[in-house]
Design a protein around this motif. Structure first.
Motif, mmCIF file in Angstrom:
data_model
loop_
_atom_site.group_PDB
_atom_site.id
_atom_site.type_symbol
_atom_site.label_atom_id
_atom_site.label_comp_id
_atom_site.label_asym_id
_atom_site.label_seq_id
_atom_site.Cartn_x
_atom_site.Cartn_y
_atom_site.Cartn_z
ATOM 1 N N GLN A 11 8.552 -1.015 -1.268
ATOM 2 C CA GLN A 11 9.728 -0.835 -0.425
ATOM 3 C C GLN A 11 10.221 0.605 -0.525
ATOM 4 O OE1 GLN A 11 12.198 -4.251 -1.977
ATOM 5 N NE2 GLN A 11 12.288 -4.813 0.180
ATOM 6 N N GLY A 12 10.242 1.281 0.624
ATOM 7 C CA GLY A 12 10.799 2.626 0.691
ATOM 8 C C GLY A 12 10.112 3.630 -0.216
ATOM 9 N N VAL B 34 7.320 4.293 2.722
ATOM 10 C CA VAL B 34 6.275 3.295 2.972
ATOM 11 C C VAL B 34 6.746 1.914 2.526
ATOM 12 C CG1 VAL B 34 3.962 2.526 2.321
ATOM 13 C CG2 VAL B 34 4.382 4.947 2.840
ATOM 14 N N ASP B 35 6.706 0.963 3.440
ATOM 15 C CA ASP B 35 6.918 -0.457 3.149
ATOM 16 C C ASP B 35 5.585 -1.170 3.350
ATOM 17 O OD1 ASP B 35 9.685 -0.085 2.766
ATOM 18 O OD2 ASP B 35 10.072 -0.332 4.912
ATOM 19 N N GLY C 261 11.850 4.623 -4.307
ATOM 20 C CA GLY C 261 11.375 3.347 -3.803
ATOM 21 C C GLY C 261 11.000 2.406 -4.927
ATOM 22 N N SER C 262 10.587 1.188 -4.569
ATOM 23 C CA SER C 262 10.263 0.167 -5.562
ATOM 24 C C SER C 262 8.866 -0.383 -5.327
ATOM 25 C CB SER C 262 11.281 -0.978 -5.501
ATOM 26 O OG SER C 262 11.223 -1.650 -4.257
ATOM 27 N N TYR C 263 8.215 -0.770 -6.436
ATOM 28 C CA TYR C 263 6.869 -1.318 -6.415
ATOM 29 C C TYR C 263 6.845 -2.518 -7.349
ATOM 30 C CZ TYR C 263 1.751 -1.475 -7.372
ATOM 31 O OH TYR C 263 0.446 -1.861 -7.531
ATOM 32 N N GLN D 265 6.168 -8.313 -10.815
ATOM 33 C CA GLN D 265 6.726 -7.469 -11.871
ATOM 34 C C GLN D 265 7.030 -6.078 -11.335
ATOM 35 O OE1 GLN D 265 4.194 -6.966 -15.314
ATOM 36 N NE2 GLN D 265 5.667 -5.699 -16.401
ATOM 37 N N SER D 266 8.262 -5.620 -11.530
ATOM 38 C CA SER D 266 8.631 -4.264 -11.135
ATOM 39 C C SER D 266 7.955 -3.276 -12.076
ATOM 40 C CB SER D 266 10.155 -4.100 -11.201
ATOM 41 O OG SER D 266 10.527 -2.792 -10.832
ATOM 42 N N VAL D 267 7.260 -2.271 -11.510
ATOM 43 C CA VAL D 267 6.432 -1.399 -12.343
ATOM 44 C C VAL D 267 6.905 0.049 -12.413
ATOM 45 C CG1 VAL D 267 4.412 -2.833 -11.892
ATOM 46 C CG2 VAL D 267 4.826 -0.837 -10.468
ATOM 47 N N GLU D 268 7.782 0.473 -11.507
ATOM 48 C CA GLU D 268 8.075 1.908 -11.458
ATOM 49 C C GLU D 268 8.801 2.420 -12.696
ATOM 50 O OE1 GLU D 268 11.351 -0.163 -9.115
ATOM 51 O OE2 GLU D 268 9.155 -0.177 -9.082
#
Length: 255
Positions: free
Chosen positions: A11-12, A30-31, A66-68, A73-76
């Motif tokens: 997301q973003g 990028v989404d 942005g988020s990945y 699981q959130s990885v950033e």
């Protein structure tokens, strides 16, 4: 094979680089979602952000914003050690340049991702290596070194290395870029077979014919997703198997 929760959710996502006091934005908002079992192709002109996107998906780089989420699981925000562990468990890589270690045998190259898994015995590792080498029809080359193999054979070994840890995601960066057209077709068919076996595959390619072998293609331009559409799906001829006539097997053997 889609599930309600995507395997990958971006997301973003932004990625910026500073050079000579100028900011270059490789990725610009990028989404993207990829579900388990999908075969996704990423296309676009040079400099559009394909390599930056793959590096972020593979946890080799971090986004500027942005988020990945990978498998929920959130990885950033993970530290380097946690990212390395997640990468080893969840992601397999296939590179254009093969990236095999020249002074290791085929079986030792393939076994490398398992060397970080203390819970596996040596016998379990050897059995798993033998299994994936048989899957790519390279078991008879297990004791050879990369310099003794053709380019196509080296890429098959690289695919076995990507598969050996049973990752949830396989990232392929121009996997046919260093191969002639016949060997490239055979490698693409092998990747299509891997996907048919249930693997989730994300492949960067400049070749529209190989992109069409995926289920879905996204196009990047100036760091943005400008198209996201289904494709025709696999269109390549199945790989020869040991049960097929010798002439057909010899064609594959030259790969």
């Amino acid at each position: 094979m889609n599930s309600s929760l995507p395997l990958i959710k971006l997301q973003g996502i932004q990625k910026s680089f500073l050079t000579d006091e100028l900011e270059t934005r490789a990725l610009d908002g990028v989404d993207l979602q990829i579900h388990s079992g999908e075969f996704l192709a990423v296309s676009g002109p040079s400099g559009c952000g394909k390599s930056s996107l793959l590096a972020i998906l593979g946890l080799l780089d971090s986004p500027s914003a942005g988020s990945y989420a990978l498998a929920g699981q959130s990885v950033e925000a993970l530290d380097n050690r946690a990212r390395a562990l997640l990468r080893n468990r969840q992601i397999g890589f296939v590179f254009q340049a093969f990236n095999l270690i020249s002074d290791l045998t085929v079986e030792d190259n393939v076994a490398l991702p398992l060397s970080y898994r203390s819970e596996m015995s040596r016998a379990e590792r050897r059995a798993r290596v033998a299994e994936v080498l048989a899957q790519v029809d390279m078991g008879h080359r297990a004791r050879h070194y990369p310099a003794q193999l053709s380019g196509g054979q080296q890429q098959r070994v690289a695919i076995a290395r990507a598969l050996v840890g049973k990752p949830s995601l396989i990232l392929a960066d121009e996997p046919t870029g260093n191969l002639d057209s016949r060997n490239a077709d055979l490698v693409m068919q092998l990747l299509a077979d891997v996907h048919a076996g249930g693997a989730t595959l994300c492949m960067v390619t400049h070749d529209p014919r190989y992109a069409a072998a995926a289920q879905r293609t996204i196009s990047l331009f100036d760091g943005r997703v400008v198209a996201d559409m289904p494709t025709l799906g696999p269109t390549l001829t199945p790989m020869p198997t040991p049960a097929q006539p010798l002439a057909a097997r010899q064609t594959a053997e030259q790969l």
